[in-house]
Write a protein that holds these residues in place. Structure first.
Motif, PDB file in Angstrom:
ATOM      1  N   MET A   1       0.725  -1.162  -0.019  1.00 40.50           N
ATOM      2  CA  MET A   1      -0.143   0.053   0.001  1.00 40.50           C
ATOM      3  C   MET A   1       0.951   1.289  -0.172  1.00 40.50           C
ATOM      4  O   MET A   1       1.788   1.433   0.836  1.00 40.50           O
ATOM      5  N   ASP A   2       0.801   1.996  -1.050  1.00 46.06           N
ATOM      6  CA  ASP A   2       1.530   3.283  -1.238  1.00 46.06           C
ATOM      7  C   ASP A   2       1.146   4.530  -0.187  1.00 46.06           C
ATOM      8  O   ASP A   2       1.952   5.183   0.264  1.00 46.06           O
ATOM      9  N   SER A   3      -0.046   4.465   0.048  1.00 44.20           N
ATOM     10  CA  SER A   3      -0.660   5.672   0.839  1.00 44.20           C
ATOM     11  C   SER A   3      -1.596   5.307   1.828  1.00 44.20           C
ATOM     12  O   SER A   3      -2.460   4.333   1.600  1.00 44.20           O
ATOM     13  N   ALA A   4      -1.447   5.816   3.039  1.00 46.24           N
ATOM     14  CA  ALA A   4      -2.442   5.651   4.184  1.00 46.24           C
ATOM     15  C   ALA A   4      -3.808   6.289   3.865  1.00 46.24           C
ATOM     16  O   ALA A   4      -4.975   5.905   3.993  1.00 46.24           O
ATOM     17  N   VAL A   5      -3.621   7.512   3.330  1.00 44.92           N
ATOM     18  CA  VAL A   5      -4.726   8.421   2.728  1.00 44.92           C
ATOM     19  C   VAL A   5      -4.242   9.010   1.361  1.00 44.92           C
ATOM     20  O   VAL A   5      -3.178   9.262   1.258  1.00 44.92           O
ATOM     21  N   ARG A   6      -5.330   8.697   0.532  1.00 48.11           N
ATOM     22  CA  ARG A   6      -5.287   9.238  -0.739  1.00 48.11           C
ATOM     23  C   ARG A   6      -6.405   9.820  -1.292  1.00 48.11           C
ATOM     24  O   ARG A   6      -7.471   9.343  -1.133  1.00 48.11           O
ATOM     25  N   LEU A   7      -6.338  11.190  -1.404  1.00 49.57           N
ATOM     26  CA  LEU A   7      -7.311  12.057  -1.822  1.00 49.57           C
ATOM     27  C   LEU A   7      -7.254  12.558  -3.109  1.00 49.57           C
ATOM     28  O   LEU A   7      -6.225  13.412  -3.310  1.00 49.57           O
ATOM     29  N   ARG A   8      -8.032  12.612  -4.160  1.00 48.86           N
ATOM     30  CA  ARG A   8      -7.982  13.302  -5.381  1.00 48.86           C
ATOM     31  C   ARG A   8      -9.216  14.059  -5.878  1.00 48.86           C
ATOM     32  O   ARG A   8     -10.378  13.499  -5.888  1.00 48.86           O
ATOM     33  N   ALA A   9      -9.156  15.473  -5.676  1.00 47.04           N
ATOM     34  CA  ALA A   9     -10.224  16.392  -6.083  1.00 47.04           C
ATOM     35  C   ALA A   9     -11.570  16.039  -5.283  1.00 47.04           C
ATOM     36  O   ALA A   9     -12.700  15.998  -5.455  1.00 47.04           O
ATOM     37  N   ALA A  10     -11.267  15.670  -3.847  1.00 54.46           N
ATOM     38  CA  ALA A  10     -12.265  15.150  -2.836  1.00 54.46           C
ATOM     39  C   ALA A  10     -13.359  16.294  -2.354  1.00 54.46           C
ATOM     40  O   ALA A  10     -12.693  17.495  -2.098  1.00 54.46           O
ATOM     41  N   VAL A  11     -14.510  16.120  -2.628  1.00 50.05           N
ATOM     42  CA  VAL A  11     -15.349  17.044  -2.363  1.00 50.05           C
ATOM     43  C   VAL A  11     -16.493  16.609  -1.232  1.00 50.05           C
ATOM     44  O   VAL A  11     -17.232  15.253  -1.615  1.00 50.05           O
ATOM     45  N   THR A  12     -16.841  17.118  -0.248  1.00 53.26           N
ATOM     46  CA  THR A  12     -17.747  16.925   0.806  1.00 53.26           C
ATOM     47  C   THR A  12     -18.596  17.916   1.142  1.00 53.26           C
ATOM     48  O   THR A  12     -18.157  19.227   1.315  1.00 53.26           O
ATOM     49  N   LEU A  13     -19.933  17.515   1.258  1.00 56.18           N
ATOM     50  CA  LEU A  13     -20.876  18.807   1.525  1.00 56.18           C
ATOM     51  C   LEU A  13     -21.614  18.491   2.984  1.00 56.18           C
ATOM     52  O   LEU A  13     -21.766  17.558   3.101  1.00 56.18           O
ATOM     53  N   LEU A  14     -21.685  19.708   3.400  1.00 54.27           N
ATOM     54  CA  LEU A  14     -22.375  19.750   4.567  1.00 54.27           C
ATOM     55  C   LEU A  14     -23.753  20.484   4.138  1.00 54.27           C
ATOM     56  O   LEU A  14     -23.565  21.786   3.984  1.00 54.27           O
ATOM     57  N   GLY A  15     -24.682  19.830   3.865  1.00 54.31           N
ATOM     58  CA  GLY A  15     -25.854  20.587   3.363  1.00 54.31           C
ATOM     59  C   GLY A  15     -25.507  20.666   1.979  1.00 54.31           C
ATOM     60  O   GLY A  15     -25.206  19.636   1.287  1.00 54.31           O
ATOM     61  N   ARG A  16     -25.698  21.927   1.516  1.00 54.18           N
ATOM     62  CA  ARG A  16     -25.403  22.271   0.299  1.00 54.18           C
ATOM     63  C   ARG A  16     -23.838  23.045   0.295  1.00 54.18           C
ATOM     64  O   ARG A  16     -23.325  23.285  -1.004  1.00 54.18           O
ATOM     65  N   PHE A  17     -23.474  23.122   1.265  1.00 55.84           N
ATOM     66  CA  PHE A  17     -22.174  23.996   1.523  1.00 55.84           C
ATOM     67  C   PHE A  17     -20.832  22.769   1.298  1.00 55.84           C
ATOM     68  O   PHE A  17     -20.798  21.812   1.918  1.00 55.84           O
ATOM     69  N   PRO A  18     -19.944  23.343   0.336  1.00 55.52           N
ATOM     70  CA  PRO A  18     -18.651  22.215   0.075  1.00 55.52           C
ATOM     71  C   PRO A  18     -17.593  22.397   1.184  1.00 55.52           C
ATOM     72  O   PRO A  18     -16.891  23.385   1.229  1.00 55.52           O
ATOM     73  N   ALA A  19     -17.896  21.755   2.018  1.00 54.14           N
ATOM     74  CA  ALA A  19     -16.945  21.744   3.375  1.00 54.14           C
ATOM     75  C   ALA A  19     -15.363  21.377   3.124  1.00 54.14           C
ATOM     76  O   ALA A  19     -14.282  21.741   3.441  1.00 54.14           O
ATOM     77  N   LEU A  20     -15.434  20.431   2.130  1.00 50.30           N
ATOM     78  CA  LEU A  20     -14.329  20.199   1.323  1.00 50.30           C
ATOM     79  C   LEU A  20     -14.475  20.259  -0.140  1.00 50.30           C
ATOM     80  O   LEU A  20     -15.450  19.674  -0.744  1.00 50.30           O
ATOM     81  N   ALA A  21     -13.552  20.939  -0.802  1.00 47.22           N
ATOM     82  CA  ALA A  21     -14.170  21.312  -2.105  1.00 47.22           C
ATOM     83  C   ALA A  21     -12.960  21.277  -3.153  1.00 47.22           C
ATOM     84  O   ALA A  21     -12.458  22.057  -4.008  1.00 47.22           O
ATOM     85  N   GLY A  22     -12.410  19.779  -3.658  1.00 49.22           N
ATOM     86  CA  GLY A  22     -11.610  19.461  -4.238  1.00 49.22           C
ATOM     87  C   GLY A  22     -10.181  19.420  -3.717  1.00 49.22           C
ATOM     88  O   GLY A  22      -9.146  19.933  -4.043  1.00 49.22           O
ATOM     89  N   VAL A  23     -10.053  18.470  -2.768  1.00 45.87           N
ATOM     90  CA  VAL A  23      -8.749  18.428  -1.847  1.00 45.87           C
ATOM     91  C   VAL A  23      -8.017  17.091  -2.565  1.00 45.87           C
ATOM     92  O   VAL A  23      -8.482  16.011  -2.761  1.00 45.87           O
ATOM     93  N   ASP A  24      -6.728  17.336  -2.899  1.00 47.79           N
ATOM     94  CA  ASP A  24      -5.703  16.441  -3.158  1.00 47.79           C
ATOM     95  C   ASP A  24      -4.752  16.190  -1.767  1.00 47.79           C
ATOM     96  O   ASP A  24      -4.449  17.363  -1.378  1.00 47.79           O
ATOM     97  N   LEU A  25      -4.512  15.001  -1.519  1.00 47.56           N
ATOM     98  CA  LEU A  25      -3.583  14.729  -0.239  1.00 47.56           C
ATOM     99  C   LEU A  25      -3.169  13.492  -0.417  1.00 47.56           C
ATOM    100  O   LEU A  25      -3.824  12.472  -0.811  1.00 47.56           O
ATOM    101  N   ASP A  26      -1.886  13.247  -0.345  1.00 49.75           N
ATOM    102  CA  ASP A  26      -1.449  11.909   0.131  1.00 49.75           C
ATOM    103  C   ASP A  26      -0.664  11.882   1.551  1.00 49.75           C
ATOM    104  O   ASP A  26       0.099  12.731   1.784  1.00 49.75           O
ATOM    105  N   ILE A  27      -0.989  10.920   2.282  1.00 51.50           N
ATOM    106  CA  ILE A  27      -0.339  10.513   3.417  1.00 51.50           C
ATOM    107  C   ILE A  27       0.163   9.305   3.516  1.00 51.50           C
ATOM    108  O   ILE A  27      -0.484   8.067   3.181  1.00 51.50           O
TER     109      ILE A  27
END
Length: 234
Positions: free
Chosen positions: A1-27
């Motif tokens: 496994m190369d990454s414990a966490v791997r995010l690509r353009a990750a979007v998470t909404l709280l209601g209609r609000f983009p609490a995460l709006a396109g996150v890239d991250l590798d851990i």
């Protein structure tokens, strides 16, 4: 496994609000990562996404090899989140709560006594119902309940909050030990000077962005930067 966490353009909404709006991250496995940023920047939402408690509205994400769009329940079995809520049952004693979480994680009860001892909860406190504890004692009981689960990914939201100096030192020792044993630790904190002793990689979350210029605490930006350009986070 190369990454414990791997995010690509990750979007998470709280209601209609983009609490995460396109996150890239590798851990990478075994890292200690500090999420740094003001209140409301998206740090807690990012931790909850990694815990499998928030869904992806769009983009892609993997935690410990599990696809966040399909396997969030599998993620929850292998991670532990220390949030603002205790995750404890007020009508159970400290020992009963810690034992419950050990059984829930399938780790058995062998480490329950050690976890209670390390968080200075042995003796009378171990037999005290959580509803009767002080805020600091509850926090220590929550940490003991996390440790006993032996998670592969530790997600800590302000882990030193409400703790005395001895307990803060204990948390630091536990974090370093977990990382040395191969676990990954991601924490959010405003106490940057305190966190420096852990020598984390810093991921800045400011003004709705994950900055590309993240760096080791107290160090200079460079090859330890979070991946990608600036990505919006709220």
């Amino acid at each position: 496994m190369d990454s414990a966490v791997r995010l690509r353009a990750a979007v998470t909404l709280l209601g209609r609000f983009p609490a995460l709006a396109g996150v890239d991250l590798d851990i990478t496995p075994g890292e200690i990562v500090l999420l740094k940023g003001p209140n409301g920047a998206g740090k807690t939402t990012l931790l909850r996404l990694c815990a499998g408690l928030c869904s992806l509205a769009s983009g892609q994400g993997w935690v410990l090899g599990h696809d966040l769009s399909k396997e969030r329940r599998m993620v929850r079995r292998r991670v532990a989140l220390l949030g603002h809520r205790t995750g404890l049952y007020d009508d159970l004693t400290v020992a009963e709560n810690v034992a419950f979480w050990a059984r829930a994680a399938g780790t058995g009860g062998a480490d329950v006594g050690e976890a209670i001892e390390r968080l200075s909860l042995a003796g009378r406190l171990a037999d005290t119902r959580v509803g009767r504890l002080s805020a600091g004692q509850r926090r220590r009981a929550s940490i003991a309940s996390l440790v006993v689960r032996r998670p592969e990914l530790w997600l800590l939201d302000e882990p030193h909050a409400g703790l005395d100096q001895q307990s803060r030192d204990t948390v630091d020792t536990l974090v370093r030990g977990a990382a040395a044993a191969g676990a990954t630790v991601v924490l959010a904190s405003h106490e940057l000077e305190r966190i420096q002793v852990l020598k984390p990689r810093v991921v800045s979350v400011v003004g709705g962005m994950v900055g590309a210029g993240s760096d080791p605490a107290g160090g200079s930006s460079g090859e330890n930067a979070s991946t990608g350009g600036d990505r919006r986070v709220s």
